[in-house]
Enzyme design. Structure first.
Site, PDB file in Angstrom:
ATOM      1  N   GLY A  95      41.852  41.562  45.444  1.00  0.00           N
ATOM      2  CA  GLY A  95      40.433  41.251  45.380  1.00  0.00           C
ATOM      3  C   GLY A  95      40.113  40.157  44.372  1.00  0.00           C
ATOM      4  N   HIS A  96      41.160  39.626  43.709  1.00  0.00           N
ATOM      5  CA  HIS A  96      40.954  38.568  42.719  1.00  0.00           C
ATOM      6  C   HIS A  96      41.551  37.254  43.198  1.00  0.00           C
ATOM      7  CE1 HIS A  96      39.864  41.939  40.343  1.00  0.00           C
ATOM      8  NE2 HIS A  96      41.091  42.416  40.316  1.00  0.00           N
ATOM      9  N   LYS A 132      47.501  41.699  32.867  1.00  0.00           N
ATOM     10  CA  LYS A 132      46.117  41.713  32.392  1.00  0.00           C
ATOM     11  C   LYS A 132      45.837  43.058  31.706  1.00  0.00           C
ATOM     12  CE  LYS A 132      44.079  40.836  36.410  1.00  0.00           C
ATOM     13  NZ  LYS A 132      45.274  41.032  37.255  1.00  0.00           N
ATOM     14  N   ASP A 159      46.956  48.565  34.801  1.00  0.00           N
ATOM     15  CA  ASP A 159      47.958  47.503  34.896  1.00  0.00           C
ATOM     16  C   ASP A 159      49.011  47.672  33.809  1.00  0.00           C
ATOM     17  OD1 ASP A 159      45.708  46.658  36.423  1.00  0.00           O
ATOM     18  OD2 ASP A 159      46.523  44.640  36.448  1.00  0.00           O
ATOM     19  N   HIS A 206      36.533  43.687  38.073  1.00  0.00           N
ATOM     20  CA  HIS A 206      36.780  44.789  39.002  1.00  0.00           C
ATOM     21  C   HIS A 206      35.496  45.433  39.463  1.00  0.00           C
ATOM     22  CE1 HIS A 206      40.561  44.388  36.832  1.00  0.00           C
ATOM     23  NE2 HIS A 206      41.103  44.728  37.958  1.00  0.00           N
TER      24      HIS A 206
END
Ligand SMILES: Nc1ncnc2c1ncn2[C@@H]1O[C@H](COP(=O)(O)OP(=O)(O)O)[C@@H](O)[C@H]1O
Ligand SMILES: Nc1ncnc2c1ncn2[C@@H]1O[C@H](COP(=O)(O)OP(=O)(O)O)[C@@H](O)[C@H]1O
Ligand SMILES: [Mg+2]
Ligand SMILES: [Mg+2]
Ligand SMILES: [Mg+2]
Ligand SMILES: [Mg+2]
Lengths: 355, 208, 355, 208
Positions: free
Chosen positions: A54-55, A103, A108, A217
């Protein structure tokens, strides 16, 4: 929810298939999902990253010559699982070790650390550098710490170039840390975004409200205000970036001597008159690139007023939140080494020059 | 009165948990939307669906719980994946090869599980995380002295702990970015933790 | 309306200022507004384009080495005025004539033609090629004809490369026409977009509706349907593109002999088994690039089923409609000449390779 | 009864037109939104604002109208800019140096103006464009035989022509992309054309 998707549960897989079809120089693997340079890595440190999907273009769009060797996409906005990084690591291991660029989001960090442990069990040397450049968060003691934003893109570019130049694992790890403490970012959102799984916006914003200090997010930011002009918004983000004090925190690192994860104290730089910087004006996905130039215009003016010189710039969508409207600003202080590595040739789907 | 927890009951616990996560997928995601990134229900549902699929045959409780751990680690992602994964992994270790376990062993399981979460996430109770349900549950279980009473007490403590997260300001995880604005919301991870404990009690009372 | 702007009446100017600040290798001129390569053009044909703003990176983002020499941005969604193309033409005239690449919208065509006449009065040779590749419109007799879509991007790339290779004005004009009749496009929208001047969406679409055959100016498309899966939508656009019959129409061209504009009949190719194509999956601005890969995946499959081979691809935002969600597909049949020119080095803000 | 149209009245016409375009900016844009790209009102308002700014001193009607043309061409853009620009340019040519003009000269102006639009846009009446207001206006004016009656007739004809565009299917301009769906909408360009004619009548009757 209106999206160009087939199956909300399966978007990452269908997108990866298209990505593979469009970029034959990149291998796409499924179950576990990862993408890596075709042909593997030989005789140099491999560089990998990953995170929730989504990034885009982060991270898959930055796989290729002179940047990442592999990227591991999790579900939308959810960090990938250790088996992805484990398999990706085995695929790109070129015998000189692996640098993971991560990140700073709890998920993560934990998943990459577990993968690093698994790879190490296979006899592969792995280092893990956390990017935490979001100045919106002032404090690390009472929070999960600053998030990773645009500096991640620059870290991937610069470390990818350094790997090609022959930096060994120690030197590359130190370089990545250097990029992190020299980079500061902050973002804002005009609108929320909708993940395919949920089908409804990640938060609500009134027609006259914006959110300052947003992550990537769809999580709410740190301050909600009335909508302002592009110049005022840019000034606000710049104020946080330029006035950010030397941020000190502990980040987990692999200690080779001890053979364990240890917390290392790190302190960010502050920007000073005379500094040279790379400026990234990053769109969150749903903002036209033309509007980002309005932001850049003000950013260049504010930087000038601080005596800071923008020596390179990127204006566009590099680290996004699906179709969120908004942007983030990243400034990376550079010296000759960082600038040389930034300028080095790169050939990836989303970033390309010099080749 | 339940003397020993059998492998069959552990299997039932896991299946029940999967059903509860599927049922509460939207609810957990909504909780996460308020102070996180709106995926906790999706994560837990995806994870426990995989757990059920990958559950091995047999009665070996340690093996069952280790399989839960492995499936969660490889399917959940996010913060919850490694945390719950480590929780089940740590808890499973002393139970390898056992087809039934005593009160004492289950108490130890809870304590090991909590220790695993703390180690992995570097968090403590009071920071508005799953630990706020898990820590009091483990303590209440041990204190009650036997299995049935222990589970009842653990469920109550987990529920209370879950509710106690509402006024808290988050200091760990994604909700911590919100600072003051994280107040007045129930933590999604504490909620799923409560559900896991509750599913165990349900499985045991059905088996009785 | 939520946008990163300061003054709705002035967005183009403020964006151009930022564009100029970010890209010092490009000159930005105001009143009349145009951007052009710094240092002018020497001893080769100059290539220019332009159109309404709001389609960024088109056209300004394609100014640079190996692509456009100048671009003239009109107000948002409104074609530029002749004085812009006149001044831009004078700035880039390198003595070998100017090729104007014009999208087929009445306003663009008329304004560019008037500018061509004005430049010709100054003794500058000007040719003007209209791009009309939108297969959504079947008929040219009862409409203003097919619109210019993604083929415009490819025409700019290919003609820019040919100018560097030394094509003279006649040869370059013929080449541009060749690109046009070998390119077919079609687009669709999931959401409308909002121009800064108006502040409200350009059309309404229900939460479960999409618009097929959309142009790039927020004008409604040719068919409105219920939302479909990405695969179904892609199949629909592909059907129109692959089944498009040899489209014949008259386009206005400057006749050097007659010294006047004449209508020339042109017929498009149709795609055949064995054809090699460049595929462009273009985002309308508000659609995440990840979703475009889902489209590409299906497109590659459909092309394969027609025996058509995609030899190059571009997946991203190239010709947009502000923050509209949606996409368009362009297929350009290529031969050795077109492919060589497409592959030639290019260095512009939005398209860069080989240099 | 008005015998001659003076330079002052022409100036007033132009200023009135500018005011009308400013007032109807949103209305014209809304019409264009239905079948075009929602900018006609913005274009006309921007254009006539520039017209008023750049209007030269003096009474030379040809010069005034040519200035209108130049300002429109350099400020409107889109389809309307070159079309209205050419309209005023063609119309102005025979009127250069004249400080007042007769019925005959105004009739000729209308006809030249219409010819200019047709030439530039390669269109005819009946295709749902500004010509559907302009063509009948020019004809009605000529037929009426004198200035006052002519303007009254022209306004009526332009208004009728504007309304007649509603059931038409567009064959030119952006609205033509819509085919059948362009029906039941009034053409924005025909509407602005009607407004221009109407502003002239208003200017003349005020001057009388
Ligand atoms: N460091 C931590 N220690 C313990 N639990 C944590 C920690 N960080 C987050 N959590 C728990 O994880 C939950 C969020 O899980 P989930 O939404 O699945 O992951 P993510 O935050 O990566 O999206 C939080 O509600 C919280 O209970
Ligand atoms: N070929 C043409 N001939 C005459 N009038 C035209 C033609 N094409 C378009 N028009 C007129 O122009 C109007 C649209 O003007 P405008 O919205 O300003 O330009 P654009 O369509 O470029 O956005 C239409 O309503 C129509 O009356
Ligand atoms: Mg998450
Ligand atoms: Mg979450
Ligand atoms: Mg327009
Ligand atoms: Mg219009």
């Amino acid at each position: 929810m209106k999206k160009l998707i087939n199956n909300a549960e399966d978007v990452v897989v269908e997108q990866l298939k298209g990505f593979g079809a469009a970029h034959p120089e990149i291998e796409v693997h499924f179950d576990p999902n990862f993408v890596c340079v075709a042909g593997g890595v030989k005789d140099r440190v491999a560089v990998m990253s990953g995170g929730g999907s989504g990034h885009e273009p982060l991270h898959g769009g930055f796989v290729g010559q002179g940047m990442l060797d592999a990227a591991c996409p999790g579900p939308v906005f959810t960090s990938p699982t250790p088996d992805q990084m484990y398999e990706a690591g085995k695929a790109i291991n070129g015998g000189k070790g692996i640098l993971q660029i991560v990140k700073n989001y709890t998920g993560d960090v934990l998943n990459f650390q577990m993968a690093a442990d698994m790879l190490r069990d296979e006899g592969i040397e792995v280092r893990n550098i956390i990017i935490d450049d979001d100045v919106a968060l002032k404090d690390s003691l009472y929070t999960a710490g600053r998030r990773g934003l645009g500096t991640t893109v620059l870290a991937e570019k610069i470390c990818g170039a350094a790997s090609l130049e022959g930096y060994d694992l120690d030197k590359l790890t130190a370089l990545c840390k250097k990029v992190n403490i020299h980079g500061k970012s902050m973002g804002m959102a005009l609108t929320p975004c909708t993940t395919p799984q949920n089908g409804t916006p990640s938060f609500e914003l009134a027609e006259d409200e914006i959110e300052i200090g947003i992550g990537i997010h769809g999580e709410p930011g740190v301050e909600r205000t009335k909508i302002k002009s592009a110049d005022e918004i840019t000034e606000t983000l710049c104020r946080h970036i330029f006035e950010d004090e030397a941020y000190t925190r502990k980040l987990s690192e692999w200690d080779v001597e001890k053979g364990d994860w240890v917390d290392t104290e790190l302190t960010d730089i502050t920007f000073q008159k005379g500094d040279e910087v790379i400026a990234l004006v990053n769109g969150m996905g749903g903002t036209p690139v033309s509007e980002l130039y309005t932001v850049y215009n003000k950013l260049a003016e504010v930087a000038g007023s601080h005596g800071v010189k923008i020596v390179r710039n990127l204006v566009g969508n590099y680290i996004t939140s699906l179709e969120m409207a908004g942007m983030s600003i990243t400034l990376q202080k550079v010296d000759d080494e960082l600038l040389r590595l930034y300028d080095a040739p790169v050939k990836t789907p989303a970033l390309r020059w010099g080749v | 009165m339940t003397e020993m927890l059998t492998g069959a009951t552990v299997r039932k616990w896991i299946e029940k948990t999967a059903a509860v996560m599927a049922e509460n997928r939207t609810y957990l995601t909504e909780l996460d939307k308020a102070i996180g990134d709106a995926d906790h229900g999706n994560n837990m549902d995806r994870g426990f669906k995989a757990v059920v699929e990958k559950l091995p045959e047999g009665d070996d409780i340690g093996a069952l719980l280790k399989a839960v751990s492995m499936a969660l680690i490889s399917k959940v992602g996010g913060a919850a994946g490694p945390l719950y994964g480590t929780m089940f992994l740590q808890g499973s270790k002393p139970l390898m090869g056992k087809s039934e376990i005593s009160f004492e062993e289950l108490a130890q399981f809870f304590e090991d599980a909590v220790a695993g979460v703390k180690m992995r996430g570097k968090a403590e109770a009071g920071e508005k995380t799953m630990l706020d349900a898990l820590v009091p549950a483990a303590e209440a279980f041990r204190k009650a002295g036997d299995l049935d009473a222990g589970l009842k007490a653990a469920v109550e403590a987990a529920e209370q702990g879950m509710k106690d997260t509402i006024p808290m300001i988050a200091k760990k995880g994604r909700a911590s970015y919100l600072g003051e604005r994280s107040r007045d919301h129930q933590d999604p991870g504490a909620t799923s933790s409560y559900m896991i404990v509750k599913a165990l009690e349900d499985a045991v009372s059905e088996a009785a």
